[in-house]
Design an enzyme around this catalytic site. Structure first.
Site, PDB file in Angstrom:
ATOM      1  N   LYS A 195      -3.601  40.470  94.155  1.00  0.00           N
ATOM      2  CA  LYS A 195      -2.350  39.696  94.138  1.00  0.00           C
ATOM      3  C   LYS A 195      -2.432  38.551  93.127  1.00  0.00           C
ATOM      4  O   LYS A 195      -1.416  38.113  92.592  1.00  0.00           O
ATOM      5  CB  LYS A 195      -2.039  39.157  95.534  1.00  0.00           C
ATOM      6  CG  LYS A 195      -1.587  40.238  96.513  1.00  0.00           C
ATOM      7  CD  LYS A 195      -0.163  40.681  96.224  1.00  0.00           C
ATOM      8  CE  LYS A 195       0.259  41.839  97.099  1.00  0.00           C
ATOM      9  NZ  LYS A 195       1.495  42.476  96.615  1.00  0.00           N
TER      10      LYS A 195
ATOM     11  N   CYS B 186      -3.813  46.391 103.764  1.00  0.00           N
ATOM     12  CA  CYS B 186      -4.071  44.969 103.493  1.00  0.00           C
ATOM     13  C   CYS B 186      -4.971  44.308 104.533  1.00  0.00           C
ATOM     14  O   CYS B 186      -5.639  43.329 104.232  1.00  0.00           O
ATOM     15  CB  CYS B 186      -2.762  44.204 103.411  1.00  0.00           C
ATOM     16  SG  CYS B 186      -1.828  44.680 101.982  1.00  0.00           S
TER      17      CYS B 186
ATOM     18  N   GLU C 180      13.598  49.777  98.363  1.00  0.00           N
ATOM     19  CA  GLU C 180      12.833  51.017  98.289  1.00  0.00           C
ATOM     20  C   GLU C 180      13.522  52.103  99.127  1.00  0.00           C
ATOM     21  O   GLU C 180      13.582  53.266  98.730  1.00  0.00           O
ATOM     22  CB  GLU C 180      11.414  50.758  98.794  1.00  0.00           C
ATOM     23  CG  GLU C 180      10.414  51.776  98.338  1.00  0.00           C
ATOM     24  CD  GLU C 180       8.991  51.280  98.559  1.00  0.00           C
ATOM     25  OE1 GLU C 180       8.448  50.641  97.645  1.00  0.00           O
ATOM     26  OE2 GLU C 180       8.447  51.507  99.657  1.00  0.00           O
TER      27      GLU C 180
ATOM     28  N   SER D  74       8.193  54.232  93.179  1.00  0.00           N
ATOM     29  CA  SER D  74       9.382  53.399  93.348  1.00  0.00           C
ATOM     30  C   SER D  74       9.318  52.269  92.326  1.00  0.00           C
ATOM     31  O   SER D  74       8.239  51.784  91.985  1.00  0.00           O
ATOM     32  CB  SER D  74       9.344  52.817  94.770  1.00  0.00           C
ATOM     33  OG  SER D  74      10.101  51.635  94.820  1.00  0.00           O
TER      34      SER D  74
ATOM     35  N   GLU E  94      -1.579  40.162  90.014  1.00  0.00           N
ATOM     36  CA  GLU E  94      -0.149  40.506  89.993  1.00  0.00           C
ATOM     37  C   GLU E  94       0.698  39.287  89.599  1.00  0.00           C
ATOM     38  O   GLU E  94       1.643  39.408  88.822  1.00  0.00           O
ATOM     39  CB  GLU E  94       0.279  41.038  91.367  1.00  0.00           C
ATOM     40  CG  GLU E  94       1.685  41.639  91.372  1.00  0.00           C
ATOM     41  CD  GLU E  94       2.125  42.129  92.760  1.00  0.00           C
ATOM     42  OE1 GLU E  94       1.793  41.473  93.763  1.00  0.00           O
ATOM     43  OE2 GLU E  94       2.820  43.148  92.829  1.00  0.00           O
TER      44      GLU E  94
ATOM     45  N   GLU F   5       5.618  40.637  83.199  1.00  0.00           N
ATOM     46  CA  GLU F   5       6.976  41.023  83.597  1.00  0.00           C
ATOM     47  C   GLU F   5       7.472  40.220  84.797  1.00  0.00           C
ATOM     48  O   GLU F   5       8.648  40.303  85.144  1.00  0.00           O
ATOM     49  CB  GLU F   5       7.064  42.534  83.857  1.00  0.00           C
ATOM     50  CG  GLU F   5       6.213  43.083  84.977  1.00  0.00           C
ATOM     51  CD  GLU F   5       4.804  43.493  84.535  1.00  0.00           C
ATOM     52  OE1 GLU F   5       4.286  42.923  83.560  1.00  0.00           O
ATOM     53  OE2 GLU F   5       4.225  44.366  85.204  1.00  0.00           O
TER      54      GLU F   5
ATOM     55  N   CYS G 208       3.965  48.680  96.282  1.00  0.00           N
ATOM     56  CA  CYS G 208       3.819  47.259  96.632  1.00  0.00           C
ATOM     57  C   CYS G 208       2.388  46.773  96.526  1.00  0.00           C
ATOM     58  O   CYS G 208       2.128  45.582  96.626  1.00  0.00           O
ATOM     59  CB  CYS G 208       4.364  46.999  98.025  1.00  0.00           C
ATOM     60  SG  CYS G 208       3.907  48.252  99.197  1.00  0.00           S
TER      61      CYS G 208
ATOM     62  N   GLU H 153      16.307  53.521  97.250  1.00  0.00           N
ATOM     63  CA  GLU H 153      15.789  54.417  96.209  1.00  0.00           C
ATOM     64  C   GLU H 153      15.405  55.772  96.800  1.00  0.00           C
ATOM     65  O   GLU H 153      15.690  56.824  96.206  1.00  0.00           O
ATOM     66  CB  GLU H 153      14.516  53.777  95.639  1.00  0.00           C
ATOM     67  CG  GLU H 153      14.556  53.485  94.178  1.00  0.00           C
ATOM     68  CD  GLU H 153      13.226  52.916  93.732  1.00  0.00           C
ATOM     69  OE1 GLU H 153      12.699  52.004  94.422  1.00  0.00           O
ATOM     70  OE2 GLU H 153      12.708  53.376  92.709  1.00  0.00           O
TER      71      GLU H 153
HETATM   72 FE1  HC0 Z   1      -0.015  43.334 101.631  1.00  0.00          FE
HETATM   73 FE2  HC0 Z   1       2.351  43.380 100.934  1.00  0.00          FE
HETATM   74  S1  HC0 Z   1       1.594  44.292 102.870  1.00  0.00           S
HETATM   75  S2  HC0 Z   1       0.663  44.309  99.695  1.00  0.00           S
HETATM   76  O1  HC0 Z   1      -0.590  45.119 101.986  1.00  0.00           O
HETATM   77  O2  HC0 Z   1       4.004  45.662 100.478  1.00  0.00           O
HETATM   78  O3  HC0 Z   1      -1.789  41.657  99.948  1.00  0.00           O
HETATM   79  O4  HC0 Z   1      -0.688  41.698 104.027  1.00  0.00           O
HETATM   80  O5  HC0 Z   1       1.571  40.812 101.326  1.00  0.00           O
HETATM   81  O6  HC0 Z   1       3.402  41.998  98.473  1.00  0.00           O
HETATM   82  O7  HC0 Z   1       4.499  42.296 102.587  1.00  0.00           O
HETATM   83  C1  HC0 Z   1      -1.198  42.308 100.650  1.00  0.00           C
HETATM   84  C2  HC0 Z   1      -0.525  42.331 103.127  1.00  0.00           C
HETATM   85  C3  HC0 Z   1       1.339  41.928 101.312  1.00  0.00           C
HETATM   86  C4  HC0 Z   1       3.074  42.532  99.417  1.00  0.00           C
HETATM   87  C5  HC0 Z   1       3.754  42.636 101.915  1.00  0.00           C
HETATM   88  C6  HC0 Z   1       3.399  44.793 100.584  1.00  0.00           C
END
Ligand code: HC0
Ligand code: SF4
Length: 580
Positions: free
Chosen positions: A368, A513, A283, A329, A371, A376, A309, A286
């Protein structure tokens, strides 16, 4: 200022204070089911609908809801007379009369606010039960389980989804006995604009909205001798997991968590923070590429660049801002970069065939899970990350496996994918991704070593924050937003050409997070977010290396496998595209 009497206490409060707020200030804990007001976030709900918080006010005939009645001068309030206690008990019994009462097998058992009140009100029979239960839907999505027959109409999910997140996926539909909370036209959540941020789950007082549980699947994989099962732990988990074991919010349990994961039987215990460092490499490159083009007068370059992210955030901009899909990004999230590198570089090094390798993530987040399922991020149907479990699910597993968590000593992550810098750690709190990026971008752009790596300007819990960073005379303007409502405001400015930023970090959950939908429930305590954020800043400050580009194992990964950031291999394994 107003002086009033609540039970035996005389207190003075500012004009406009409700009886509930005044009582809580004095340590009188009036129970509620619908009310919520989390300081440090904009999470609020006050429909005064549950009527659990009723109190007696001298001179008034009817009981008054404490959450919606403002204090007046000389008011005399009684919060625990027999009349009040009986009224609360009857309200709870009426709620229970349209509730399945399958508490023992409910996913919220032990953590349910209605269950706690039934205990507190000494409910020992169900006087109003036996009638028809209102018909309501059930649904299992990749992240969330919706079991609306348990819904008690507190409207917290609706408030958080509409007002904080501005997604509007949940609202009351139909009337009377047939009322339910659902997406418009009673659609399924999967057919709605839900981002799977999980904030509705985090505020649901009962078992109506819970996470999709993968713990049994994980236990089976761990027992399977033909599988190599590895785990990555997200930054924010270590700052909150201890709360499930009675430790105060903000206790760092990184080493104990690693020990517990080994005890559970994982073959290797790695850290998502390693991949967070990798994300900064990609990132950051980028950002530098777009900035350099912009400074060279390239008018076609798209700024600001947005972080990508957070999967709920990705889902949100894909749904709501399809005209801006070229701004974020293209870097995958650390979770997905980890899976991709684990199932290629590391698996090849270790001689483990892809189909035998199971990559599990422990995340503070419910999106997550969704995700992991995105097409993909699969190779011939095999996902880079097989599945994700939440901080709460991990706590349940540790308890189920008889691990005395608080007594564990500290253990270290395995190498190479357990090595991280402080920059990777702070990803878990709002502003952390931007600060991590700044530590690398500033050094690489200016060629000078940073004297102070702490970018205090981007820290804190204000909903939108901005900072200007001097890069050899160029003023780099960065913005940070957490909570999708704040993100929406920034994006609408960009869409309307009113934008001052070069780079923006966005996290879907209030707090980032650390306040994710999979974290230990805050049960109305607002200070937990501050405590968790501070824990991550402490871990960062204690790390010998604090800039992602200094992680020696990331350097080796580039030397041995990826070449350099944005190389063809890196683009293939570590970047993505967006769809609407
Ligand atoms: Fe997060 Fe992450 S920081 S999204 O906020 O970027 O869930 O803790 O793991 O993937 O590293 C969440 C937290 C993660 C990811 C990281 C990011
Ligand atoms: Fe709304 Fe988030 Fe819940 Fe989806 S997961 S319904 S977006 S609060």
């Amino acid at each position: 200022q107003i002086t009033l009497q609540i039970d035996r206490h005389y207190i003075t409060v500012p004009q406009g204070t409700t009886i509930l707020e005044a009582a809580r200030k004095t340590g009188i804990d009036i129970p509620t089911l619908c009310h919520i007001n989390l300081k440090g976030t904009c999470i609020k709900n006050n429909p005064a609908s549950c009527r659990i918080c009723v109190v007696e006010v001298e001179g008034r005939r009817n009981l008054a809801p404490a959450c919606a009645t403002r204090c007046t001068e000389g008011m005399v309030v009684r919060t625990s007379t027999l009349r009040v206690m009986n009224a609360r008990k009857v309200v709870a019994e009426l709620i229970l009369s349209d509730h399945p009462n399958d508490c023992l097998t409910c996913p919220k058992c032990g953590d349910c606010e209605l269950q706690t009140l039934a205990l507190r009100f000494n409910i020992r029979a169900m006087p109003f039960n036996g009638g028809e239960l209102s018909p309501r839907k059930r649904e299992v999505t990749s992240s969330i389980v919706r079991n609306m027959d348990k819904c008690i109409f507190c409207r917290r999910c609706e408030s958080v989804c509409n007002e904080v997140q501005t997604v509007g996926a949940l609202g009351a539909i139909r009337r009377g006995f047939n009322t339910t909370i659902a997406p418009a036209f009673d659609k399924m959540m999967t057919d709605s604009e839900c981002t799977y941020c999980g904030q509705c789950v985090a505020v649901c007082p009962v078992g109506a909205l819970t996470e999709r549980d993968h713990t049994n699947r994980l236990l089976e994989d761990l027992e399977d001798p033909d599988k190599v099962v590895i785990v990555q732990t997200a930054p924010a988990v270590r700052a909150a997991l201890g709360e499930e074991f009675g430790l105060p919010p903000g206790t760092l349990v990184t080493g104990k968590m690693v020990y517990a994961l080994r005890e559970l039987g994982f073959d290797y215990v790695f850290d998502t923070d390693f991949a967070a460092d990798l994300t900064i490499m990609e990132e950051g490159a980028e950002i530098l590429k777009r900035l350099t083009a912009y400074l060279n007068g390239d008018k076609s370059v798209r700024l600001p660049i947005l972080t990508s992210c957070c999967p709920a955030w990705v889902n949100f901009f894909e749904h709501h801002f399809p005209d801006l899909l070229d701004i974020p990004s293209t870097a995958r999230s650390p979770q997905q970069m980890f899976g991709s590198i684990a199932k290629t570089y590391w698996a090849e090094k270790m001689g483990i065939p892809r189909e035998k390798l199971v990559v599990v993530s422990i995340m503070p987040c419910l999106a997550k899970k969704y995700e992991c399922d995105r097409e993909e991020f699969k190779t011939n149907g095999n996902p880079d990350v097989d599945y994700s479990i939440s901080t709460r699910e991990l706590a349940r597993l540790i308890k189920r496996a008889n691990i005395g968590f608080t007594l564990l000593t500290d253990k270290d992550f395995d190498l190479p994918m357990g090595a991280s810098t402080g920059a990777g750690v702070i990803f878990g709190t709002t502003g952390g991704v931007m600060e991590a990026a700044l530590r690398s971008v500033c050094e690489i752009y200016t060629g000078n070593t940073l004297e102070n790596v702490n970018f205090e300007q981007v820290r804190g819990l204000a909903g939108v924050r901005r900072a200007t960073i001097d890069l050899n005379g160029f003023e780099l303007k960065v913005g940070i937003a957490h909570g999708l409502g704040n993100a929406r405001r920034l994006l609408e400015d960009i869409r309307n050409g009113r934008n001052e930023y070069h780079a923006i970090e966005i996290m879907a959950c209030p707090g980032g997070c650390i306040g994710g939908g999979g974290q230990p429930l805050h049960h109305g305590h607002s200070d937990v977010l501050y405590a968790r954020a501070n824990a991550l800043y402490r871990e960062d400050a204690a790390k010998p290396l604090r800039k992602s580009h200094e992680n020696p194992y990331i350097k080796t990964l580039y030397e041995e496998y990826l070449g350099k950031p944005l190389s063809e291999t890196a683009e293939h394994l570590l970047h993505t595209r967006y769809f609407n």
